[in-house]
Scaffold this active site. Structure first.
Site, PDB file in Angstrom:
ATOM      1  N   HIS A 243       0.821  -1.213   0.000  1.00 12.11           N
ATOM      2  CA  HIS A 243       0.000   0.000   0.000  1.00 12.11           C
ATOM      3  C   HIS A 243       0.863   1.274   0.000  1.00 12.11           C
ATOM      4  O   HIS A 243       0.851   2.046  -0.951  1.00 12.11           O
ATOM      5  CB  HIS A 243      -0.897   0.036   1.251  1.00 12.11           C
ATOM      6  CG  HIS A 243      -1.741  -1.166   1.480  1.00 12.11           C
ATOM      7  ND1 HIS A 243      -2.806  -1.522   0.667  1.00 12.11           N
ATOM      8  CD2 HIS A 243      -1.691  -2.110   2.455  1.00 12.11           C
ATOM      9  CE1 HIS A 243      -3.374  -2.618   1.141  1.00 12.11           C
ATOM     10  NE2 HIS A 243      -2.732  -3.001   2.213  1.00 12.11           N
TER      11      HIS A 243
HETATM   12  O1  RIB Z   1      -5.286   0.018   4.581  1.00 14.60           O
HETATM   13  C1  RIB Z   1      -3.883   0.010   4.399  1.00 14.60           C
HETATM   14  C2  RIB Z   1      -3.234   1.084   5.192  1.00 14.60           C
HETATM   15  O2  RIB Z   1      -3.499   0.862   6.584  1.00 14.60           O
HETATM   16  C3  RIB Z   1      -1.704   1.092   5.066  1.00 14.60           C
HETATM   17  O3  RIB Z   1      -1.218   2.386   5.235  1.00 14.60           O
HETATM   18  C4  RIB Z   1      -1.279   0.237   6.231  1.00 14.60           C
HETATM   19  O4  RIB Z   1       0.037   0.550   6.680  1.00 14.60           O
HETATM   20  C5  RIB Z   1      -2.274   0.637   7.271  1.00 14.60           C
HETATM   21  O5  RIB Z   1      -1.820   1.847   7.863  1.00 14.60           O
END
Ligand code: RIB
Ligand code: CA
Length: 313
Positions: A243
């Protein structure tokens, strides 16, 4: 070309760790003015610890790390140890940090930096809940127009939620903060699950991290092996979704990504859909476009860039 000045706001988190490593591996492109930590994946004490562990893993103990808000603006903190483990950085065995935490509060650092640096020259890179950013904007509204761009990981539309049926974790944890940021008028790029779920650490990609043979390469392989299980079980994914590194990669190679400038708003009232990001992807309203909402990436190009840069550390 002078490197782009950025502040990374983060809740490490293995994927935050990879995003930070990618930034620290790219000093000719990115000048990391500071790393500001927020409560999210794990409580603030751990995110502030983990950020320093990552800086030392990159052999960059001089990067200033600041602790920020330890809870959302108006809700109880929700954490994600079920994804990231109890430390938030489970997977590799890494030493406790030696580098100090800065005394200054993260929010004060954000405000002071944006007031000091030339207007339009600092990019904010939120990788967790938007509590620090929203608090800074509330405390010092004058800084909003001084922000060059906000490139954030958060939200979802076609991909729907990963923490509730409707909401992505970062936005869900602090929807009020997300609402403040999305309505701030700043130039915003959103990296939602719609694109991050296409940045999957498949076995060959993980093997390429490990094949670097460096402490960083091996640690990244171990991190992604640890946190892939949540998405594999939930989505049947082929590997861990990276992500947050999508934010850093966008700064380095925006051509790898594609999206659409649309209106994006967040649910802050209904508990059923709390934190849901509603993107007017098809332009069915006259709500003004306030963000570039990214929907796709060149995954092979992304992993080639990431692996090459990690190999520099
Ligand atoms: O949903 C994914 C996000 O939530 C990413 O930033 C992960 O690190 C969590 O913070
Ligand atoms: Ca994160």
């Amino acid at each position: 070309m002078t490197p782009r000045k950025i502040i990374i706001d983060t809740d490490p988190g293995q994927d935050d760790a990879v995003a930070i490593l990618l930034a620290l591996a790219s000093p000719e492109d990115l000048d990391v003015l500071g790393i500001t930590c927020v409560a999210g994946n794990v409580p603030l004490t751990l995110t502030a610890r983990n950020a320093r562990i990552i800086c030392e893993l990159a052999d960059k103990p001089g990067v200033p790390v600041y602790a920020g808000c330890d809870r959302p603006l108006g809700r109880a903190l929700v954490t994600a140890e079920h994804v990231h483990g109890k430390t938030g950085l489970d997977g590799p065995e890494l030493p406790e940090p030696k580098m100090p935490l800065q005394d200054q509060h993260a929010v004060d650092f954000i405000v002071e930096t944006l007031r000091r640096e030339d207007a339009g020259t600092v990019t904010l890179c939120p990788l967790g809940p938007l509590t620090n950013i929203a608090t800074a904007f509330q405390r010092a509204p004058d800084i909003v127009e001084r922000v060059q761009e906000i490139v954030l990981m958060g939200g979802a539309y076609f991909e729907v939620g990963n923490i509730t049926p409707a909401a992505e974790f970062n936005i869900y944890v602090d929807p009020e903060a997300a609402d403040i940021v999305l309505k701030s008028g700043a130039s915003i790029v959103v990296m939602p699950l719609d694109v991050t779920h296409k940045a999957l650490v498949t076995a060959p990609r993980n093997a390429a991290f490990r094949a670097l043979g460096t402490p960083v390469g091996i640690a990244v392989a171990q991190m992604t092996e640890f946190f892939e299980r949540f998405d594999k079980e939930k989505y049947g994914s082929a590997g861990a979704p990276l992500h947050d590194p999508c934010v850093t990669a966008y700064l380095l190679a925006p051509e790898l990504f594609s999206g659409r400038r649309v209106n994006v708003e967040v649910e802050t009232h209904s508990e059923l859909t709390m934190g849901m990001t509603v993107a007017d992807w098809w332009g069915v309203t006259d709500r003004p476009a306030n963000a570039l909402f990214i929907g796709d990436l060149d995954a092979d190009g992304f992993f080639a860039l990431l692996t090459d840069r990690l190999g520099r550390l």
